[in-house]
Design an enzyme around this catalytic site. Sequence first.
Site, PDB file in Angstrom:
ATOM      1  N   ASP A   1       0.945  -1.189  -0.039  1.00 45.19           N
ATOM      2  CA  ASP A   1      -0.081   0.084   0.022  1.00 45.19           C
ATOM      3  C   ASP A   1       0.986   1.232   0.050  1.00 45.19           C
ATOM      4  O   ASP A   1       1.799   1.570   0.907  1.00 45.19           O
ATOM      5  CB  ASP A   1      -0.964  -0.029   1.405  1.00 45.19           C
ATOM      6  CG  ASP A   1      -1.669   1.375   1.649  1.00 45.19           C
ATOM      7  OD1 ASP A   1      -1.935   1.841   0.306  1.00 45.19           O
ATOM      8  OD2 ASP A   1      -2.093   1.465   2.463  1.00 45.19           O
TER       9      ASP A   1
ATOM     10  N   ASN B   1      -0.509   4.570  -0.185  1.00 41.64           N
ATOM     11  CA  ASN B   1      -0.810   5.667   0.293  1.00 41.64           C
ATOM     12  C   ASN B   1      -1.537   5.510   1.654  1.00 41.64           C
ATOM     13  O   ASN B   1      -2.494   6.623   2.133  1.00 41.64           O
ATOM     14  CB  ASN B   1      -1.716   6.308  -0.776  1.00 41.64           C
ATOM     15  CG  ASN B   1      -2.813   5.475  -1.147  1.00 41.64           C
ATOM     16  OD1 ASN B   1      -2.925   4.220  -0.504  1.00 41.64           O
ATOM     17  ND2 ASN B   1      -3.946   5.833  -2.044  1.00 41.64           N
TER      18      ASN B   1
ATOM     19  N   ASP C   1      -4.202   4.002   2.663  1.00 45.78           N
ATOM     20  CA  ASP C   1      -5.506   3.817   2.915  1.00 45.78           C
ATOM     21  C   ASP C   1      -5.970   2.285   3.246  1.00 45.78           C
ATOM     22  O   ASP C   1      -6.923   1.654   3.139  1.00 45.78           O
ATOM     23  CB  ASP C   1      -6.381   4.041   1.505  1.00 45.78           C
ATOM     24  CG  ASP C   1      -5.925   3.217   0.406  1.00 45.78           C
ATOM     25  OD1 ASP C   1      -5.142   2.394   0.500  1.00 45.78           O
ATOM     26  OD2 ASP C   1      -6.590   3.278  -0.679  1.00 45.78           O
TER      27      ASP C   1
ATOM     28  N   ASP D   1      -1.815  -1.145  -3.874  1.00 42.03           N
ATOM     29  CA  ASP D   1      -1.909  -0.385  -5.173  1.00 42.03           C
ATOM     30  C   ASP D   1      -0.959  -0.505  -6.092  1.00 42.03           C
ATOM     31  O   ASP D   1       0.040  -1.115  -5.822  1.00 42.03           O
ATOM     32  CB  ASP D   1      -2.394   0.940  -4.746  1.00 42.03           C
ATOM     33  CG  ASP D   1      -1.321   1.675  -3.888  1.00 42.03           C
ATOM     34  OD1 ASP D   1      -0.279   1.290  -4.081  1.00 42.03           O
ATOM     35  OD2 ASP D   1      -1.730   1.878  -2.738  1.00 42.03           O
TER      36      ASP D   1
ATOM     37  N   ASP E   1      -4.596 -10.435 -15.775  1.00 45.23           N
ATOM     38  CA  ASP E   1      -5.668 -11.758 -15.376  1.00 45.23           C
ATOM     39  C   ASP E   1      -6.824 -11.042 -16.541  1.00 45.23           C
ATOM     40  O   ASP E   1      -7.160 -10.258 -16.512  1.00 45.23           O
ATOM     41  CB  ASP E   1      -6.102 -11.579 -13.930  1.00 45.23           C
ATOM     42  CG  ASP E   1      -6.323 -12.748 -13.376  1.00 45.23           C
ATOM     43  OD1 ASP E   1      -7.199 -13.672 -14.074  1.00 45.23           O
ATOM     44  OD2 ASP E   1      -5.929 -13.130 -12.289  1.00 45.23           O
TER      45      ASP E   1
ATOM     46  N   ASP F   1      -9.046 -16.636 -16.583  1.00 42.66           N
ATOM     47  CA  ASP F   1      -9.791 -17.180 -15.231  1.00 42.66           C
ATOM     48  C   ASP F   1     -10.894 -17.825 -15.743  1.00 42.66           C
ATOM     49  O   ASP F   1     -11.490 -17.757 -16.800  1.00 42.66           O
ATOM     50  CB  ASP F   1     -10.543 -15.712 -14.726  1.00 42.66           C
ATOM     51  CG  ASP F   1     -11.298 -15.900 -13.436  1.00 42.66           C
ATOM     52  OD1 ASP F   1     -10.326 -16.178 -12.540  1.00 42.66           O
ATOM     53  OD2 ASP F   1     -12.452 -15.838 -13.305  1.00 42.66           O
TER      54      ASP F   1
ATOM     55  N   GLU G   1      -7.033 -20.899 -16.672  1.00 45.96           N
ATOM     56  CA  GLU G   1      -7.163 -21.531 -15.291  1.00 45.96           C
ATOM     57  C   GLU G   1      -8.437 -22.717 -15.455  1.00 45.96           C
ATOM     58  O   GLU G   1      -9.419 -22.001 -15.973  1.00 45.96           O
ATOM     59  CB  GLU G   1      -7.864 -20.500 -14.098  1.00 45.96           C
ATOM     60  CG  GLU G   1      -7.955 -21.182 -12.833  1.00 45.96           C
ATOM     61  CD  GLU G   1      -9.240 -20.457 -12.022  1.00 45.96           C
ATOM     62  OE1 GLU G   1      -9.064 -20.591 -10.912  1.00 45.96           O
ATOM     63  OE2 GLU G   1      -9.777 -19.642 -12.766  1.00 45.96           O
TER      64      GLU G   1
ATOM     65  N   HIS H   1      -3.792 -17.093  -5.029  1.00 42.31           N
ATOM     66  CA  HIS H   1      -4.845 -16.418  -4.042  1.00 42.31           C
ATOM     67  C   HIS H   1      -6.165 -17.305  -3.746  1.00 42.31           C
ATOM     68  O   HIS H   1      -6.863 -16.730  -3.000  1.00 42.31           O
ATOM     69  CB  HIS H   1      -5.081 -15.031  -4.809  1.00 42.31           C
ATOM     70  CG  HIS H   1      -6.148 -15.522  -6.211  1.00 42.31           C
ATOM     71  ND1 HIS H   1      -5.318 -15.998  -7.128  1.00 42.31           N
ATOM     72  CD2 HIS H   1      -7.167 -15.208  -6.475  1.00 42.31           C
ATOM     73  CE1 HIS H   1      -6.351 -16.133  -7.951  1.00 42.31           C
ATOM     74  NE2 HIS H   1      -7.561 -15.702  -7.732  1.00 42.31           N
ATOM     75  N   ASP H   2      -6.362 -18.396  -4.301  1.00 43.13           N
ATOM     76  CA  ASP H   2      -7.536 -19.112  -3.986  1.00 43.13           C
ATOM     77  C   ASP H   2      -7.283 -20.436  -3.058  1.00 43.13           C
ATOM     78  O   ASP H   2      -8.060 -21.251  -2.877  1.00 43.13           O
ATOM     79  CB  ASP H   2      -8.131 -19.751  -5.304  1.00 43.13           C
ATOM     80  CG  ASP H   2      -8.729 -18.737  -6.367  1.00 43.13           C
ATOM     81  OD1 ASP H   2      -9.082 -17.651  -5.761  1.00 43.13           O
ATOM     82  OD2 ASP H   2      -8.906 -18.866  -7.741  1.00 43.13           O
TER      83      ASP H   2
HETATM   84  C1  GLC Z   1     -11.159 -17.891 -10.390  1.00 37.60           C
HETATM   85  C2  GLC Z   1     -10.218 -16.705  -9.516  1.00 37.60           C
HETATM   86  C3  GLC Z   1     -11.015 -16.529  -8.249  1.00 37.60           C
HETATM   87  C4  GLC Z   1     -12.442 -16.063  -8.547  1.00 37.60           C
HETATM   88  C5  GLC Z   1     -13.107 -16.892  -9.632  1.00 37.60           C
HETATM   89  C6  GLC Z   1     -14.501 -16.071  -9.986  1.00 37.60           C
HETATM   90  O1  GLC Z   1     -11.201 -19.015  -9.711  1.00 37.60           O
HETATM   91  O2  GLC Z   1      -8.936 -17.468  -9.461  1.00 37.60           O
HETATM   92  O3  GLC Z   1     -10.168 -15.768  -7.477  1.00 37.60           O
HETATM   93  O4  GLC Z   1     -13.147 -15.979  -7.265  1.00 37.60           O
HETATM   94  O5  GLC Z   1     -12.588 -17.044 -10.801  1.00 37.60           O
HETATM   95  O6  GLC Z   1     -13.836 -14.996 -10.820  1.00 37.60           O
HETATM   96 CA    CA Z   2      -3.430   2.049  -1.262  1.00 37.33          CA
END
Ligand code: GLC
Ligand code: CA
Length: 561
Positions: free
Chosen positions: A23, A25, A27, A31, A100, A201, A257, A333-334
């Site tokens: 981050d 700034n 908040d 970013d 993405d 995605d 994905e 991230h999932d």
């Molecule tokens: C993919 C992404 C996930 C998202 C889902 C819907 O699996 O990696 O984070 O919630 O698609 O877009």
């Molecule tokens: Ca920020």
Amino acid sequence: MNEQHAWWKEAVIYQIYPRSFADSNGDGIGDLPGITAHLPYIKELGANVIWLSPVYKSPNDDNGYDISDYRDIMDDFGTMEDFDAMLKRAHELGLKIVMDLVVNHTSDEHAWFIESRSSLENEKRGWYIWKDGKDGHEPNNWASCFSGSAWQKDERTGQYYLHLFSKKQPDLNWENPEVRDAVFDMMDFWCQKGIDGFRMDVISMISKVQTFPDGDTHGGLYGDPGPYVCNGPRVHEYLREMRTRVLSRYDLLTVGEAAGVTVDEAKKYANSEGTELNMVFHFEHVDGTPGRENKYGKWTTEHPTMPAVRTIFNKWQTELEGRAWNSLYWDNHDQPRAVSRFGNDSDEWRVLSAKMLATCLHMMKGTPYIYQGEELGMTNTPWSDIGEFRDIEVINAWKQNVVDHDIIPADYMLACLNAVSRDNARTPMHWDASENAGFTTGTPWIKVNPNYKTINAAAELADPDSVFYYYKRLIELRHMYPVIVYGVFEPLLPENEDIYAYRRVLDGQTLTVACNWTDREVPCDLFDGEGEELISNYKAHRAGVLMPYEARAVLISEKKG
Ligand code: GLC
Ligand code: CA
């Protein structure tokens, strides 16, 4: 047969989840300027491609995976000028940027959907999947991936729209050629800016079986849409069209994905002729906890077993050989943190097991992906209350399984969320030991893992034996030794319960890799003193054994002449 060379086969990719990276700034939200400021850190690690989770305009129902404008930047993350500056700086440092691409669905706040829902006659009505109800109910019994029905009734016209994810993520209708035109056009916009690729995605879900039949409920509340939406009837046709119309005109890295993908499907998506994508992410080692029975599907506290994980990887390694290209990942991230799920995150074994897992994955054939913080051996976060979570998947699953239907006991569900929830990977990156891990000077949007005082980038950069420098070495080796990129994979010790071992072979070179997945010393006779040790997480070895979580990679080169 020698594999055809390509830069994306030789690449190592670092995934940034912008909201939680840095981050700039105060908040409390990561970013784009925060990313730009930390590009030298990624350069130091040695990864040469960055996959950026979505940075487009979004109301953030699903943290940017619900896009309301594909050609603009999310307010929280900055401006298009910030993006351009980041891209420029990355390229100056020799780092490529992969975007993405979320085109199975848009946000319900996207202009396309606002028009589409406005009336039955609207010219964009056919851009989404609208159906009449059946006897006053949803058009079919499909579950949304985020709990509840996959259909939402829209009062204005009385019809339902399909949303395989949240109800703020309506699915686009790829059957409609205007949708494909609009998507390809938008991709072109980003390619013209000079980006280096796309992570697509849930791309395996863009083509639906047009009869929309009910799914198997497996005794649960809703039906499983999987067989009718994953690897659907026209998905390969759409991707070939995308290749012809956009991808073939640029030099890109493309990774799909691919929920529900099998090796046979992957041979099409990622085929060596290059008619679709470079590679796909499969889910076999992260879905359903390999080697265990799970009563509640995804929600579990169990860890996968090594032999079950190995069976999966060995299948993908051997089956795709010469036919298609693999991607390699432990987490993203999932998923929960790799060391907590597949390794041992106790104080005693965290560092050793994180390095072992890294060795096991990075010496395989395919393009490796590192998720931010994985290179520090970051762990799952302790969660004590449902109110601490931010992820829509968690919030909806809690409501359905605990509050509304009493399917899973609350204390067990909380234990499951501690083990496998996506928020484990979404807590802020640990930069240093200062307040909030150096992520923000404000209040972070999600809690910080309290172990940042000991596990952080500053501490690891000052310690030559850190997980960070181990990853750096693995990446260096990949860039130095073609056998690591292109060597043929051969499984070793397939019956061993404790050791995951394999060989890579190329042009008279043999790389032998062995990883002890346990906290015990185990017998191993793969290394007899010959060869050059490329890497190990132990400085000294004992003959005939692997130490707890020991990993070793040894190269033997045939003498020429
Ligand atoms: C993919 C992404 C996930 C998202 C889902 C819907 O699996 O990696 O984070 O919630 O698609 O877009
Ligand atoms: Ca920020």
